[in-house]
Design a protein around this motif. Structure first.
Motif, mmCIF file in Angstrom:
data_model
loop_
_atom_site.group_PDB
_atom_site.id
_atom_site.type_symbol
_atom_site.label_atom_id
_atom_site.label_comp_id
_atom_site.label_asym_id
_atom_site.label_seq_id
_atom_site.Cartn_x
_atom_site.Cartn_y
_atom_site.Cartn_z
ATOM 1 N N THR A 88 0.018 4.305 0.748
ATOM 2 C CA THR A 88 -0.135 3.249 1.758
ATOM 3 C C THR A 88 -0.401 3.796 3.154
ATOM 4 O O THR A 88 -1.326 3.358 3.843
ATOM 5 N N ALA A 89 0.398 4.764 3.576
ATOM 6 C CA ALA A 89 0.267 5.292 4.936
ATOM 7 C C ALA A 89 -1.033 6.056 5.144
ATOM 8 O O ALA A 89 -1.460 6.276 6.283
ATOM 9 N N GLN A 90 -1.689 6.463 4.043
ATOM 10 C CA GLN A 90 -2.906 7.276 4.141
ATOM 11 C C GLN A 90 -4.199 6.502 3.922
ATOM 12 O O GLN A 90 -5.276 7.049 4.142
ATOM 13 N N LEU A 91 -4.106 5.272 3.459
ATOM 14 C CA LEU A 91 -5.297 4.593 2.951
ATOM 15 C C LEU A 91 -6.427 4.503 3.964
ATOM 16 O O LEU A 91 -7.592 4.783 3.644
ATOM 17 N N ASP A 92 -6.109 4.119 5.196
ATOM 18 C CA ASP A 92 -7.173 4.012 6.202
ATOM 19 C C ASP A 92 -7.787 5.368 6.496
ATOM 20 O O ASP A 92 -9.014 5.514 6.559
ATOM 21 N N GLY A 135 -6.547 -3.937 -7.465
ATOM 22 C CA GLY A 135 -6.224 -2.607 -7.959
ATOM 23 C C GLY A 135 -5.079 -2.023 -7.142
ATOM 24 O O GLY A 135 -4.677 -2.590 -6.117
ATOM 25 N N VAL A 136 -4.561 -0.865 -7.549
ATOM 26 C CA VAL A 136 -3.331 -0.369 -6.934
ATOM 27 C C VAL A 136 -3.492 0.008 -5.468
ATOM 28 O O VAL A 136 -2.560 -0.179 -4.673
ATOM 29 N N ALA A 137 -4.644 0.535 -5.074
ATOM 30 C CA ALA A 137 -4.823 0.886 -3.665
ATOM 31 C C ALA A 137 -4.884 -0.371 -2.804
ATOM 32 O O ALA A 137 -4.264 -0.446 -1.734
ATOM 33 N N ASP A 138 -5.607 -1.373 -3.274
ATOM 34 C CA ASP A 138 -5.731 -2.606 -2.499
ATOM 35 C C ASP A 138 -4.451 -3.425 -2.504
ATOM 36 O O ASP A 138 -4.139 -4.092 -1.520
ATOM 37 N N ILE A 139 -3.702 -3.381 -3.596
ATOM 38 C CA ILE A 139 -2.452 -4.128 -3.595
ATOM 39 C C ILE A 139 -1.456 -3.484 -2.637
ATOM 40 O O ILE A 139 -0.682 -4.176 -1.965
ATOM 41 N N ALA A 140 -1.479 -2.168 -2.532
ATOM 42 C CA ALA A 140 -0.604 -1.489 -1.569
ATOM 43 C C ALA A 140 -0.986 -1.875 -0.145
ATOM 44 O O ALA A 140 -0.129 -2.117 0.709
ATOM 45 N N ARG A 141 -2.284 -1.945 0.094
ATOM 46 C CA ARG A 141 -2.786 -2.331 1.420
ATOM 47 C C ARG A 141 -2.397 -3.773 1.737
ATOM 48 O O ARG A 141 -1.939 -4.084 2.842
ATOM 49 N N ALA A 142 -2.562 -4.653 0.766
ATOM 50 C CA ALA A 142 -2.237 -6.062 0.959
ATOM 51 C C ALA A 142 -0.740 -6.268 1.153
ATOM 52 O O ALA A 142 -0.303 -7.055 2.002
ATOM 53 N N ASN A 143 0.039 -5.547 0.387
ATOM 54 C CA ASN A 143 1.494 -5.670 0.479
ATOM 55 C C ASN A 143 1.992 -5.211 1.846
ATOM 56 O O ASN A 143 2.831 -5.858 2.468
ATOM 57 N N PHE A 150 0.911 12.570 -5.282
ATOM 58 C CA PHE A 150 1.009 11.556 -4.239
ATOM 59 C C PHE A 150 2.171 11.837 -3.290
ATOM 60 O O PHE A 150 3.245 12.197 -3.754
ATOM 61 N N PRO A 151 2.009 11.622 -1.978
ATOM 62 C CA PRO A 151 0.746 11.301 -1.287
ATOM 63 C C PRO A 151 -0.203 12.491 -1.322
ATOM 64 O O PRO A 151 0.194 13.617 -1.627
ATOM 65 N N TYR A 152 -1.452 12.264 -0.985
ATOM 66 C CA TYR A 152 -2.460 13.298 -1.100
ATOM 67 C C TYR A 152 -2.333 14.349 -0.009
ATOM 68 O O TYR A 152 -2.030 14.034 1.145
ATOM 69 N N ASP A 153 -2.584 15.597 -0.395
ATOM 70 C CA ASP A 153 -2.826 16.671 0.567
ATOM 71 C C ASP A 153 -4.315 16.577 0.901
ATOM 72 O O ASP A 153 -5.156 17.102 0.169
ATOM 73 N N LEU A 154 -4.641 15.900 1.977
ATOM 74 C CA LEU A 154 -6.035 15.586 2.259
ATOM 75 C C LEU A 154 -6.883 16.816 2.544
ATOM 76 O O LEU A 154 -8.034 16.906 2.100
ATOM 77 N N ASP A 155 -6.334 17.773 3.267
ATOM 78 C CA ASP A 155 -7.114 18.980 3.550
ATOM 79 C C ASP A 155 -7.466 19.708 2.251
ATOM 80 O O ASP A 155 -8.597 20.172 2.071
#
Length: 357
Positions: free
Chosen positions: A341-345, A100-108, A196-201
């Motif tokens: 990508t920078a936010q996934l973890d 999926g798109v989140a995991d492919i970004a992580r893998a890439n 995107f990217p997410y405003d996490l707060d």
């Protein structure tokens, strides 16, 4: 409030296993894979197994073998952990998989994928076919489904879903950070173009509004379908195929909302440094040009094709049930894993902590 532990009563689906490290079946195939070399006319593909594998074999793998003579041997279930381990160990149990798109970004970002654009002819594909070094072939949506008898005035958006005062009742959402945070921001009025990217707060502040009303954080599609069908929850954010299944099975009228459906894409990728990468590129290129086969696979597996030509082979009444049907896609929001990508973890860790509080 229902707990995550309920998930154990339901079977895992192909969309929920990814990244879980469940690779027991894959281990059974490893002795054969280790003996295979780049010279062998074979390709090892990581699949979800079961009905999914049967469908992909019939409509995508078998035509490829017939045209190229390359034998495909499958390894299941899908495992992101195994994909990552292969790069380190140099032992390749599979050469091709889907993400999926989140995991492919992580893998890439982790250097786990071969560069696809250098090895297939993108001019023979549709616009947007290559995504983060993967071929995006089919998509599925997370959408709203609700009990029409309880909400006769209708729920039309994620803002309504999050409005617990106007629409009181039990809710359910997937325990999947990347998708749920998109939903929370849409509910808070963020436009898709600014998502995107997410405003996490802001996302977690939005989630706080419904935390006490989310009865089940589901982890498998059949679970989400069942709790809505049984009336355990009054509304749910669930996959399109399960929303359709709940509507068909429920004694109560279930309404499905296509507006603001959050669409994830499944992408075929070649594992970095695979000794059989050349055959992997051949398979991906073949899938990309087999519009009829993709259409048949999507019908069987209840997905939506990303290749527009595939709709030429899908009956109109069936096409209108698919998340990538042009009218539905125009009203949907596409997940963009590359911009996350920078936010996934961080977003995953923070979400799991939040759910557990």
């Amino acid at each position: 409030m229902e707990t995550f532990k309920k998930a154990s009563a339901y079977p895992l689906s192909r969309r929920s296993v990814l990244g879980a490290g469940l690779f027991g079946a894959a281990m059974l195939a490893s002795p054969f894979v280790r003996r295979a070399s780049a010279a062998d006319n074979v390709l090892y593909v990581n699949t979800w197994g079961g009905d999914w594998e049967a469908s992909v074999k019939k409509f995508l793998f078998d035509p490829f073998t017939a045209d190229t003579g390359v034998e495909i041997r499958t390894v299941s279930p899908i495992s992101f952990a195994k994909l990552a381990a292969q790069k380190t160990t140099g032992v390749y149990e599979f050469d091709v998989t889907t993400l999926g798109v989140a995991d492919i970004a992580r893998a890439n970002a982790a250097g786990l994928l071969e560069t696809l654009g250098d090895h297939i002819d993108a001019t023979k594909l549709w616009k947007g076919a290559i995504y983060e070094n993967g071929l995006s072939t089919h998509g599925f949506a997370t959408q709203i489904a609700y009990d029409k008898a309880k909400y006769p005035a209708g729920i039309t958006s994620w803002a309504d879903f999050f409005n617990v005062e106007k629409f009181p009742g039990n809710r359910s959402l997937q325990r999947h950070a990347a998708r749920v945070l998109a939903i929370a921001l849409l509910a808070d009025g963020v436009s898709p173009s600014q998502l995107f990217p997410y405003d996490l707060d802001r996302a977690f502040a939005s989630l706080d509004k419904i935390k006490n009303d989310v009865r089940v954080w589901w982890t498998a599609g059949p679970q989400a379908r069942q709790i809505l069908t049984d009336g355990e929850v009054d509304m749910a954010g669930l996959w399109d195929s399960d929303a359709a299944g709940a509507k068909k099975a429920s004694k109560e009228p279930i309404e499905i909302v296509w507006d603001q459906a959050v669409v994830d894409q499944a992408c075929w990728v070649v594992a970095k440094d695979s000794p059989r990468a050349e055959n992997g590129f051949k398979l991906i290129s073949h899938i990309g040009q087999n519009a009829k086969g993709l259409a048949q696979f999507c019908i069987a597996d209840q997905n939506g094709p990303m290749n527009p030509k595939a709709f030429d082979f899908i009956p109109p009444d069936v096409a209108k049930t698919m998340p990538t049907y042009p009218d539905h896609l125009a009203r949907a929001v596409m997940l963009d894993g590359g911009k996350l990508t920078a936010q996934l973890d961080e977003l995953t860790t923070r979400f799991e902590s939040w759910v557990g509080l």
